[in-house]
Design an enzyme around this catalytic site. Structure first.
Site, PDB file in Angstrom:
ATOM      1  N   ASP A  83       0.826  -1.211   0.000  1.00 48.29           N
ATOM      2  CA  ASP A  83       0.000   0.000   0.000  1.00 48.29           C
ATOM      3  C   ASP A  83       0.863   1.265   0.000  1.00 48.29           C
ATOM      4  O   ASP A  83       1.989   1.255   0.497  1.00 48.29           O
ATOM      5  CB  ASP A  83      -0.917  -0.022   1.244  1.00 48.29           C
ATOM      6  CG  ASP A  83      -2.098   0.928   1.093  1.00 48.29           C
ATOM      7  OD1 ASP A  83      -2.342   1.429  -0.020  1.00 48.29           O
ATOM      8  OD2 ASP A  83      -2.787   1.168   2.106  1.00 48.29           O
TER       9      ASP A  83
ATOM     10  N   ASN B  52     -11.102  -2.579  -5.268  1.00 48.51           N
ATOM     11  CA  ASN B  52     -10.310  -1.634  -6.063  1.00 48.51           C
ATOM     12  C   ASN B  52     -10.975  -1.268  -7.400  1.00 48.51           C
ATOM     13  O   ASN B  52     -10.536  -0.329  -8.083  1.00 48.51           O
ATOM     14  CB  ASN B  52      -8.889  -2.160  -6.304  1.00 48.51           C
ATOM     15  CG  ASN B  52      -7.997  -2.083  -5.077  1.00 48.51           C
ATOM     16  OD1 ASN B  52      -7.112  -2.915  -4.871  1.00 48.51           O
ATOM     17  ND2 ASN B  52      -8.210  -1.066  -4.241  1.00 48.51           N
TER      18      ASN B  52
HETATM   19  C1  IPE Z   1      -5.520  -2.688  -0.137  1.00 52.76           C
HETATM   20  O1  IPE Z   1      -5.156  -1.367  -0.318  1.00 52.76           O
HETATM   21  C2  IPE Z   1      -5.487  -3.433  -1.438  1.00 52.76           C
HETATM   22  C3  IPE Z   1      -4.165  -3.647  -2.027  1.00 52.76           C
HETATM   23  C4  IPE Z   1      -3.023  -3.276  -1.518  1.00 52.76           C
HETATM   24  C5  IPE Z   1      -4.175  -4.348  -3.285  1.00 52.76           C
HETATM   25  P1  IPE Z   1      -6.251  -0.202  -0.489  1.00 52.76           P
HETATM   26  O2  IPE Z   1      -5.492   1.047  -0.651  1.00 52.76           O
HETATM   27  O3  IPE Z   1      -7.200  -0.567  -1.571  1.00 52.76           O
HETATM   28  O4  IPE Z   1      -7.033  -0.259   0.904  1.00 52.76           O
HETATM   29  P2  IPE Z   1      -7.931   0.821   1.631  1.00 52.76           P
HETATM   30  O5  IPE Z   1      -8.982   1.253   0.667  1.00 52.76           O
HETATM   31  O6  IPE Z   1      -7.043   1.958   2.030  1.00 52.76           O
HETATM   32  O7  IPE Z   1      -8.463   0.117   2.834  1.00 52.76           O
HETATM   33  C1  IPE Z   2      -1.608   0.204  -3.281  1.00 50.07           C
HETATM   34  O1  IPE Z   2      -1.343   1.569  -3.336  1.00 50.07           O
HETATM   35  C2  IPE Z   2      -1.828  -0.401  -4.632  1.00 50.07           C
HETATM   36  C3  IPE Z   2      -3.196  -0.904  -4.866  1.00 50.07           C
HETATM   37  C4  IPE Z   2      -4.206  -0.815  -4.057  1.00 50.07           C
HETATM   38  C5  IPE Z   2      -3.429  -1.542  -6.163  1.00 50.07           C
HETATM   39  P1  IPE Z   2      -2.540   2.634  -3.367  1.00 50.07           P
HETATM   40  O2  IPE Z   2      -2.886   2.914  -4.776  1.00 50.07           O
HETATM   41  O3  IPE Z   2      -3.662   2.182  -2.513  1.00 50.07           O
HETATM   42  O4  IPE Z   2      -1.818   3.891  -2.733  1.00 50.07           O
HETATM   43  P2  IPE Z   2      -2.476   4.929  -1.725  1.00 50.07           P
HETATM   44  O5  IPE Z   2      -3.032   4.146  -0.572  1.00 50.07           O
HETATM   45  O6  IPE Z   2      -3.536   5.653  -2.477  1.00 50.07           O
HETATM   46  O7  IPE Z   2      -1.343   5.812  -1.324  1.00 50.07           O
HETATM   47 MG    MG Z   3      -4.097   2.417  -0.572  1.00 53.15          MG
END
Ligand code: IPE
Ligand code: IPE
Ligand code: MG
Length: 228
Positions: free
Chosen positions: A13, A62
């Protein structure tokens, strides 16, 4: 001495915030995040000798993201597979995927299925990609796959055998980057006794040193599994 680390799982993340900090677009954050994966895997497999690694790449939630970002993530996944399949074979890494693949594009599904087939006989190192994975969906599809007879006397092991993670040990350690302290629908039942490790580091900055800190923290913990 702690239970040996057989399975480490990562909630990768913080790609978006990493990019924002640098004045870049979210897509560039995902590109930088994808570039971290190989280093982390090498250290997990070759230095720490952990046989199972799982990476949360895309959740069932997602899909709420903008179409351009979803497209970029799946393009990266496709490239990652293309660029790494030879190295999986060379390093005897078995590729597995957990999640609902029905929603993926045909070419990506075909690539994934080919990579899984080509590496299916390797049994010392397993890389599992969680793609369109959600624990709630996993439980539902598992229950729906059971017959009325099977349901009547259902034992935990029989249900777990219907999960995407069938025949995989539960994660000993789940690492989440970027400062968020939640599981976001990742391996909710398999993590019943997992150790959790949260770091402020964004995934594109997660390097060998950051990994070592997570594992060293795990090694110091006392797991009791309900005992004394
Ligand atoms: C969790 O991250 C999913 C992945 C890392 C693939 P998100 O960024 O989607 O989670 P939330 O929405 O902050 O809980
Ligand atoms: C994790 O990084 C990747 C996926 C969820 C696919 P994010 O895209 O959630 O990054 P933040 O949380 O917005 O910084
Ligand atoms: Mg995220």
């Amino acid at each position: 001495m702690n239970t040996p680390l057989k399975h480490i799982a990562f909630i990768m993340d913080g790609n978006g915030r990493w990019a924002k900090q640098r004045g870049l677009g979210r897509t560039e954050g995902h590109t930088a995040g994808a570039q971290r994966v190989s280093d982390v895997l090498t250290r997990v497999f070759d230095h720490w000798h952990i046989p199972f690694v799982t990476l949360y790449a895309f959740s069932t939630e997602n899909w709420k993201r903008p179409a351009y970002e979803i497209k970029a993530i799946f393009n990266l996944l496709t490239c990652y597979l293309k660029n790494n399949i030879d190295s999986f074979v060379e390093n005897k890494i078995r590729l597995r995927v957990i999640g609902n693949l029905d929603a993926l594009s045909k070419p990506l599904r075909t690539n994934l299925e080919m990579a899984m087939q080509q590496t299916a006989t390797f049994d010392t190192r397993t890389l599992t990609l969680a793609i369109n994975y959600g624990a709630r969906e996993e439980v539902l599809q598992a229950i729906k796959s059971l017959s009325a007879d099977e349901l009547k006397d259902l034992q935990w092991d029989q249900l777990a055998a219907r999960f995407y993670t069938a025949n995989m040990p539960d994660p000993d350690l789940i690492v989440r980057t970027s400062g968020e302290q939640r599981l976001s629908n990742f391996l909710l039942l398999q993590s019943a006794y997992s150790e959790l490790y949260f770091t402020e580091t964004f995934w594109p900055d997660f390097d060998g040193h950051a990994l070592d800190l997570a594992i060293e923290s795990y090694l110091k913990r006392k797991r009791r599994f309900g005992g004394v």
